[in-house]
Design a protein around this motif. Sequence first.
Motif, PDB file in Angstrom:
ATOM      1  N   HIS A  18       0.844  -1.203   0.000  1.00  0.00           N
ATOM      2  CA  HIS A  18       0.000   0.000   0.000  1.00  0.00           C
ATOM      3  C   HIS A  18       0.878   1.252   0.000  1.00  0.00           C
ATOM      4  CE1 HIS A  18      -3.651  -2.308   1.841  1.00  0.00           C
ATOM      5  NE2 HIS A  18      -3.469  -2.584   0.571  1.00  0.00           N
ATOM      6  N   GLU A  57       0.730   4.137  -2.747  1.00  0.00           N
ATOM      7  CA  GLU A  57       0.580   5.548  -2.382  1.00  0.00           C
ATOM      8  C   GLU A  57       1.722   6.375  -2.990  1.00  0.00           C
ATOM      9  OE1 GLU A  57       0.656   8.333   1.600  1.00  0.00           O
ATOM     10  OE2 GLU A  57      -0.074   6.288   1.807  1.00  0.00           O
ATOM     11  N   LYS A  67     -10.429  -0.815  -5.155  1.00  0.00           N
ATOM     12  CA  LYS A  67     -10.992   0.047  -4.108  1.00  0.00           C
ATOM     13  C   LYS A  67      -9.885   0.653  -3.254  1.00  0.00           C
ATOM     14  CE  LYS A  67     -14.009   0.066  -0.104  1.00  0.00           C
ATOM     15  NZ  LYS A  67     -14.699  -0.715   0.893  1.00  0.00           N
ATOM     16  N   LYS A  68      -8.925  -0.175  -2.828  1.00  0.00           N
ATOM     17  CA  LYS A  68      -7.837   0.324  -1.989  1.00  0.00           C
ATOM     18  C   LYS A  68      -6.961   1.299  -2.770  1.00  0.00           C
ATOM     19  CE  LYS A  68      -5.464   0.694   1.735  1.00  0.00           C
ATOM     20  NZ  LYS A  68      -6.031   1.285   2.956  1.00  0.00           N
ATOM     21  N   GLU A  89      -8.690   4.545  -2.737  1.00  0.00           N
ATOM     22  CA  GLU A  89      -8.566   5.156  -1.408  1.00  0.00           C
ATOM     23  C   GLU A  89      -7.204   5.843  -1.246  1.00  0.00           C
ATOM     24  OE1 GLU A  89      -9.200   2.172   1.595  1.00  0.00           O
ATOM     25  OE2 GLU A  89     -11.264   1.809   0.959  1.00  0.00           O
ATOM     26  N   ILE A 146      -7.132   9.031  -3.343  1.00  0.00           N
ATOM     27  CA  ILE A 146      -7.881  10.111  -2.688  1.00  0.00           C
ATOM     28  C   ILE A 146      -7.094  10.666  -1.509  1.00  0.00           C
ATOM     29  CG2 ILE A 146      -9.964  10.599  -1.339  1.00  0.00           C
ATOM     30  CD1 ILE A 146     -11.419   8.647  -3.296  1.00  0.00           C
ATOM     31  N   LYS A 147      -6.428   9.795  -0.763  1.00  0.00           N
ATOM     32  CA  LYS A 147      -5.591  10.247   0.349  1.00  0.00           C
ATOM     33  C   LYS A 147      -4.523  11.221  -0.144  1.00  0.00           C
ATOM     34  CE  LYS A 147      -2.296   8.592   3.792  1.00  0.00           C
ATOM     35  NZ  LYS A 147      -1.500   7.467   4.267  1.00  0.00           N
ATOM     36  N   ASP A 181      -6.158  14.503  -1.245  1.00  0.00           N
ATOM     37  CA  ASP A 181      -6.570  15.294  -0.082  1.00  0.00           C
ATOM     38  C   ASP A 181      -5.380  15.972   0.585  1.00  0.00           C
ATOM     39  OD1 ASP A 181      -9.223  14.682  -0.472  1.00  0.00           O
ATOM     40  OD2 ASP A 181      -9.293  13.119   1.077  1.00  0.00           O
TER      41      ASP A 181
END
Length: 152
Positions: free
Chosen positions: A99, A103, A135-136, A139, A142-143, A146
Amino acid sequence: MLARIASLLGSGPVNDDRQEHERIQVATCALLLEMAHADKSLHELEEQVVKDILTEKFDLSSESVAELAEYAQQERAESVDLFRFARVINEHFSIDEKHEVMEALWRIVYADGVLDKHEDALARQLSSLLRISPKKSIELKIKVLDEINPDR
């Protein structure tokens, strides 16, 4: 360092922990560089994000990062696919570490402020290769968005 890692991504077994760690570094760097080049132009900001990620993730000096990036770039250019790099990561990284890689890939995508269609397609491909759910991946995207622009 380049001489030591010259044969690390080969198919033979790796016998010591240091070689294995360097093989993981090369594979990670190659995927990060692939994303940085996905839109057919390497922006200075993308290059800096790659260097920062490698420095932080692997606790490397700037000289070691430069050598690693040079070697990973050669490996990337000679590779016919990204599976060999993803395989190394899948073998050695936990889901949380994968992950983190995903990212980092999104951070590279948005370093120049633009989501190119080639970057988006590559992100989906790498997400699949790293066995991260769509989906992850969204996420994590989006992190990053943001953090870059909380008022969007």
